[in-house]
Design an enzyme around this catalytic site. Structure first.
Site, short mmCIF file in Angstrom:
data_model
loop_
_atom_site.label_atom_id
_atom_site.label_comp_id
_atom_site.label_asym_id
_atom_site.label_seq_id
_atom_site.Cartn_x
_atom_site.Cartn_y
_atom_site.Cartn_z
N ALA A 1 0.47 -1.50 -0.09
CA ALA A 1 -0.01 -0.50 0.55
C ALA A 1 0.74 0.82 -0.47
O ALA A 1 2.06 1.03 0.69
CB ALA A 1 -1.22 -0.47 0.96
N ASP A 2 0.38 2.19 -0.77
CA ASP A 2 1.57 3.65 -0.65
C ASP A 2 0.05 4.47 -0.66
O ASP A 2 -1.39 4.94 -1.13
CB ASP A 2 2.28 3.91 -1.85
#
Length: 213
Positions: free
Chosen positions: A75-76
């Protein structure tokens, strides 16, 4: 076969969200190249989440583990201040001066929080499968005085936070409205992730020990 969830992030906020939602998982962050050519916010976070997931999967395989027994979650998250055709990405502030400057731009305005998510796993035929998507949430701040900005920055809560604030902390008293997934602003759209797993009939190991390492 139930799979083990591997979180490709050391973010305490993501670990806390997964734990609260009842996920059992192991943390295995890995270094990933964050130099990208994409400029659209949604595409940026999707590409970065993909790179993080791939790096974590490679690290898991290097440990001699069976990669078909896991699902890797990368995730970012970025904070974006959009002004017509122009977008300004607000990264983690380098110092309190920069954090205060970010808050001056955010106060009294609406900005966007984008999170890219990648789920990576091997199916029964040992073929690599991947789902990548992004989630967008709009956040509107009430106007803040200079004194309020200085007080918030002095609390230290802005440290290591994209955009210079934590929606789940002291900053909540300045949030006027949230359009979209609140947890996406914290750092992970947990409900969207669960729905993807459910739709693909991907079962995870049950939570029976404290999560995260």
């Amino acid at each position: 076969m139930r799979k083990k969830l591997i979180l490709a992030s050391s973010s305490p906020r993501r670990k806390e969200l997964l734990t609260q939602a009842g996920f059992s998982f192991q943390v295995l962050p890995a270094n990933a190249d964050e130099n990208i050519t994409e400029t659209a916010p949604a595409e940026m976070v999707k590409k970065l989440s993909e790179r993080k997931a791939c790096a974590s999967m490679e690290a898991w395989e290097q440990q001699g583990n069976l990669s078909d027994s896991v699902i890797v979650l990368g995730a970012d998250t970025i904070v974006v201040q959009e002004n017509g055709a122009e977008s300004r990405i607000l990264q983690k502030p380098a110092d309190h001066r920069q954090a205060a400057e970010m808050l001056r731009h955010l106060q009294g305005n609406t900005h966007c929080v984008y999170t890219g998510v990648t789920l990576l796993w091997l199916n029964e035929k040992k073929q690599l499968e991947q789902i990548t998507f992004s989630e967008k949430t709009d956040v509107t701040f009430y106007p803040m005085t200079e004194a309020e900005i200085r007080e918030y920055v002095a609390s230290g809560e802005c440290d290591d936070k994209a955009g210079g604030y934590a929606v789940q902390g002291l900053a909540m008293k300045y949030i006027k409205k949230i359009d979209g997934d609140y947890h996406n602003v914290v750092g992970l759209p947990v409900a969207a992730i669960y729905q993807v797993l459910r739709k693909r009939s991907l079962e995870l190991e049950a939570q029976n020990t404290p999560c995260g390492q």
